[in-house]
Design a protein around this motif. Structure first.
Motif, PDB file in Angstrom:
ATOM      1  N   ALA A 239      -9.045 -14.012  -9.701  1.00 37.16           N
ATOM      2  CA  ALA A 239      -9.437 -13.684  -8.359  1.00 37.16           C
ATOM      3  C   ALA A 239      -9.053 -12.332  -7.852  1.00 37.16           C
ATOM      4  O   ALA A 239      -9.897 -11.665  -7.350  1.00 37.16           O
ATOM      5  N   LEU A 240      -7.906 -12.049  -8.204  1.00 32.87           N
ATOM      6  CA  LEU A 240      -7.188 -10.720  -7.630  1.00 32.87           C
ATOM      7  C   LEU A 240      -8.081  -9.527  -8.382  1.00 32.87           C
ATOM      8  O   LEU A 240      -8.318  -8.517  -7.841  1.00 32.87           O
ATOM      9  N   LYS A 241      -8.154  -9.700  -9.685  1.00 38.71           N
ATOM     10  CA  LYS A 241      -8.985  -8.680 -10.354  1.00 38.71           C
ATOM     11  C   LYS A 241     -10.340  -8.467 -10.216  1.00 38.71           C
ATOM     12  O   LYS A 241     -10.779  -7.269 -10.012  1.00 38.71           O
ATOM     13  N   GLU A 242     -10.870  -9.699  -9.565  1.00 42.86           N
ATOM     14  CA  GLU A 242     -12.330  -9.737  -9.337  1.00 42.86           C
ATOM     15  C   GLU A 242     -12.412  -8.832  -7.835  1.00 42.86           C
ATOM     16  O   GLU A 242     -13.307  -8.166  -7.667  1.00 42.86           O
ATOM     17  N   ALA A 243     -11.338  -9.208  -7.027  1.00 46.12           N
ATOM     18  CA  ALA A 243     -11.407  -8.503  -5.717  1.00 46.12           C
ATOM     19  C   ALA A 243     -11.277  -7.083  -5.805  1.00 46.12           C
ATOM     20  O   ALA A 243     -12.097  -6.225  -5.198  1.00 46.12           O
ATOM     21  N   MET A 244     -10.524  -6.529  -6.919  1.00 44.79           N
ATOM     22  CA  MET A 244      -9.871  -5.222  -6.708  1.00 44.79           C
ATOM     23  C   MET A 244     -11.237  -4.393  -7.561  1.00 44.79           C
ATOM     24  O   MET A 244     -11.615  -3.386  -6.998  1.00 44.79           O
ATOM     25  N   THR A 245     -12.079  -5.187  -8.262  1.00 42.56           N
ATOM     26  CA  THR A 245     -13.253  -4.384  -9.031  1.00 42.56           C
ATOM     27  C   THR A 245     -14.658  -4.574  -8.397  1.00 42.56           C
ATOM     28  O   THR A 245     -15.540  -3.675  -8.292  1.00 42.56           O
ATOM     29  N   ALA A 246     -14.659  -5.865  -7.699  1.00 42.75           N
ATOM     30  CA  ALA A 246     -16.038  -6.188  -7.165  1.00 42.75           C
ATOM     31  C   ALA A 246     -16.025  -5.789  -5.627  1.00 42.75           C
ATOM     32  O   ALA A 246     -17.306  -5.607  -5.338  1.00 42.75           O
ATOM     33  N   ILE A 247     -15.294  -5.457  -5.061  1.00 43.41           N
ATOM     34  CA  ILE A 247     -15.210  -5.007  -3.619  1.00 43.41           C
ATOM     35  C   ILE A 247     -15.108  -3.550  -3.385  1.00 43.41           C
ATOM     36  O   ILE A 247     -13.715  -3.263  -3.746  1.00 43.41           O
ATOM     37  N   ASP A 248     -15.847  -2.751  -2.989  1.00 40.77           N
ATOM     38  CA  ASP A 248     -15.707  -1.497  -2.860  1.00 40.77           C
ATOM     39  C   ASP A 248     -14.815  -1.232  -1.892  1.00 40.77           C
ATOM     40  O   ASP A 248     -14.724  -1.734  -0.949  1.00 40.77           O
ATOM     41  N   GLY A 249     -13.851  -0.249  -2.274  1.00 40.39           N
ATOM     42  CA  GLY A 249     -12.874   0.469  -1.546  1.00 40.39           C
ATOM     43  C   GLY A 249     -11.604  -0.348  -1.190  1.00 40.39           C
ATOM     44  O   GLY A 249     -10.880   0.072  -0.412  1.00 40.39           O
ATOM     45  N   THR A 250     -11.465  -1.228  -2.213  1.00 41.22           N
ATOM     46  CA  THR A 250     -10.233  -2.133  -2.161  1.00 41.22           C
ATOM     47  C   THR A 250      -8.990  -1.349  -2.481  1.00 41.22           C
ATOM     48  O   THR A 250      -8.838  -0.809  -3.560  1.00 41.22           O
ATOM     49  N   LEU A 251      -7.844  -1.238  -1.791  1.00 44.08           N
ATOM     50  CA  LEU A 251      -6.606  -0.685  -1.722  1.00 44.08           C
ATOM     51  C   LEU A 251      -5.623  -1.516  -2.404  1.00 44.08           C
ATOM     52  O   LEU A 251      -4.930  -1.318  -3.187  1.00 44.08           O
ATOM     53  N   GLY A 252      -5.853  -2.828  -2.038  1.00 42.97           N
ATOM     54  CA  GLY A 252      -4.866  -3.900  -2.673  1.00 42.97           C
ATOM     55  C   GLY A 252      -5.326  -5.347  -2.282  1.00 42.97           C
ATOM     56  O   GLY A 252      -5.896  -5.531  -1.043  1.00 42.97           O
ATOM     57  N   VAL A 253      -4.895  -6.304  -2.999  1.00 40.00           N
ATOM     58  CA  VAL A 253      -5.120  -7.726  -2.588  1.00 40.00           C
ATOM     59  C   VAL A 253      -3.922  -8.549  -2.901  1.00 40.00           C
ATOM     60  O   VAL A 253      -3.081  -8.335  -3.780  1.00 40.00           O
ATOM     61  N   ALA A 254      -3.813  -9.596  -2.143  1.00 38.23           N
ATOM     62  CA  ALA A 254      -2.809 -10.639  -2.328  1.00 38.23           C
ATOM     63  C   ALA A 254      -3.129 -11.973  -2.005  1.00 38.23           C
ATOM     64  O   ALA A 254      -4.058 -12.092  -1.163  1.00 38.23           O
TER      65      ALA A 254
ATOM     66  N   GLY B 156       5.246 -17.578   3.373  1.00 38.45           N
ATOM     67  CA  GLY B 156       5.017 -16.086   3.554  1.00 38.45           C
ATOM     68  C   GLY B 156       5.256 -15.499   2.095  1.00 38.45           C
ATOM     69  O   GLY B 156       5.347 -14.269   2.074  1.00 38.45           O
ATOM     70  N   MET B 157       5.281 -16.138   1.269  1.00 39.59           N
ATOM     71  CA  MET B 157       5.516 -15.485  -0.069  1.00 39.59           C
ATOM     72  C   MET B 157       4.136 -15.220  -0.952  1.00 39.59           C
ATOM     73  O   MET B 157       2.955 -15.921  -0.756  1.00 39.59           O
ATOM     74  N   ALA B 158       3.962 -13.909  -1.420  1.00 40.25           N
ATOM     75  CA  ALA B 158       2.746 -13.795  -2.265  1.00 40.25           C
ATOM     76  C   ALA B 158       2.949 -14.245  -3.542  1.00 40.25           C
ATOM     77  O   ALA B 158       3.914 -14.132  -4.315  1.00 40.25           O
ATOM     78  N   LEU B 159       1.846 -15.187  -3.816  1.00 40.31           N
ATOM     79  CA  LEU B 159       1.719 -15.903  -5.183  1.00 40.31           C
ATOM     80  C   LEU B 159       1.111 -15.041  -6.208  1.00 40.31           C
ATOM     81  O   LEU B 159       1.217 -15.186  -7.321  1.00 40.31           O
ATOM     82  N   GLY B 160       0.679 -13.726  -5.637  1.00 33.37           N
ATOM     83  CA  GLY B 160       0.086 -12.762  -6.563  1.00 33.37           C
ATOM     84  C   GLY B 160      -0.370 -11.772  -5.867  1.00 33.37           C
ATOM     85  O   GLY B 160      -0.746 -11.660  -4.748  1.00 33.37           O
ATOM     86  N   THR B 161      -0.073 -10.460  -6.618  1.00 35.06           N
ATOM     87  CA  THR B 161      -0.663  -9.151  -5.869  1.00 35.06           C
ATOM     88  C   THR B 161      -1.315  -8.319  -6.956  1.00 35.06           C
ATOM     89  O   THR B 161      -0.781  -8.244  -8.044  1.00 35.06           O
ATOM     90  N   LEU B 162      -2.177  -7.416  -6.460  1.00 39.76           N
ATOM     91  CA  LEU B 162      -2.882  -6.465  -7.328  1.00 39.76           C
ATOM     92  C   LEU B 162      -2.868  -5.065  -6.469  1.00 39.76           C
ATOM     93  O   LEU B 162      -3.751  -5.321  -5.283  1.00 39.76           O
ATOM     94  N   GLY B 163      -2.696  -3.928  -6.928  1.00 38.33           N
ATOM     95  CA  GLY B 163      -3.025  -2.747  -6.151  1.00 38.33           C
ATOM     96  C   GLY B 163      -2.047  -2.441  -5.331  1.00 38.33           C
ATOM     97  O   GLY B 163      -0.758  -2.756  -5.541  1.00 38.33           O
ATOM     98  N   GLY B 164      -2.227  -1.692  -4.083  1.00 39.34           N
ATOM     99  CA  GLY B 164      -1.075  -1.523  -3.285  1.00 39.34           C
ATOM    100  C   GLY B 164      -0.573  -0.010  -3.699  1.00 39.34           C
ATOM    101  O   GLY B 164      -1.419   0.610  -4.671  1.00 39.34           O
TER     102      GLY B 164
END
Length: 124
Positions: free
Chosen positions: A7-22, A29-37
């Motif tokens: 899901a995180l990879k899909e957000a990074m690649t399918a959504i134009d302009g994505t800087l990061g996703v979590a 308050g914990m991130a279960l996964g992050t990508l980018g940033g």
């Protein structure tokens, strides 16, 4: 079905302009996964801070007696959009997707549409 990583990879690649996703658990308050940033966009710090935003909005809605559900929360900065999408599908309650977008490269309507699609496919 998407797992967290997909899901995180899909957000990074399918959504134009994505800087990061979590994917964030707003009860802890914990991130279960992050990508980018980046150095300037620490997604763990953003996850914790945006948890406070979600909790405040939920509390405010309760105090006002509003019955609707939060779909998403948009924070507009001069150069970025920060989108918080509360997950409602299946067993994903208590989670949200956080998306940071470059305002000059992103199409906000399409980003919201794609994030809904990713949510529908996400199985945590």
């Amino acid at each position: 079905m998407f797992n967290t990583e997909t899901a995180l990879k899909e957000a990074m690649t399918a959504i134009d302009g994505t800087l990061g996703v979590a994917l964030v658990d707003y009860s802890s308050g914990m991130a279960l996964g992050t990508l980018g940033g980046s150095k300037e966009l620490d997604l763990s710090v953003a996850a914790a801070g945006n948890t406070d935003v979600v909790r405040a909005k939920v509390r405010t809605m309760e105090m006002l007696g509003l019955k609707g559900e939060i779909e998403d929360i948009l924070i507009t900065l001069s150069e970025q959009y920060h989108l918080i999408r509360l997950l409602k599908s299946r067993n994903n309650s208590g989670l949200f997707l956080y998306l940071a977008l470059d305002r000059g490269k992103a199409n906000l309507a399409m980003a919201r549409h794609q994030l809904r699609r990713i949510e529908a496919e996400l199985d945590v």
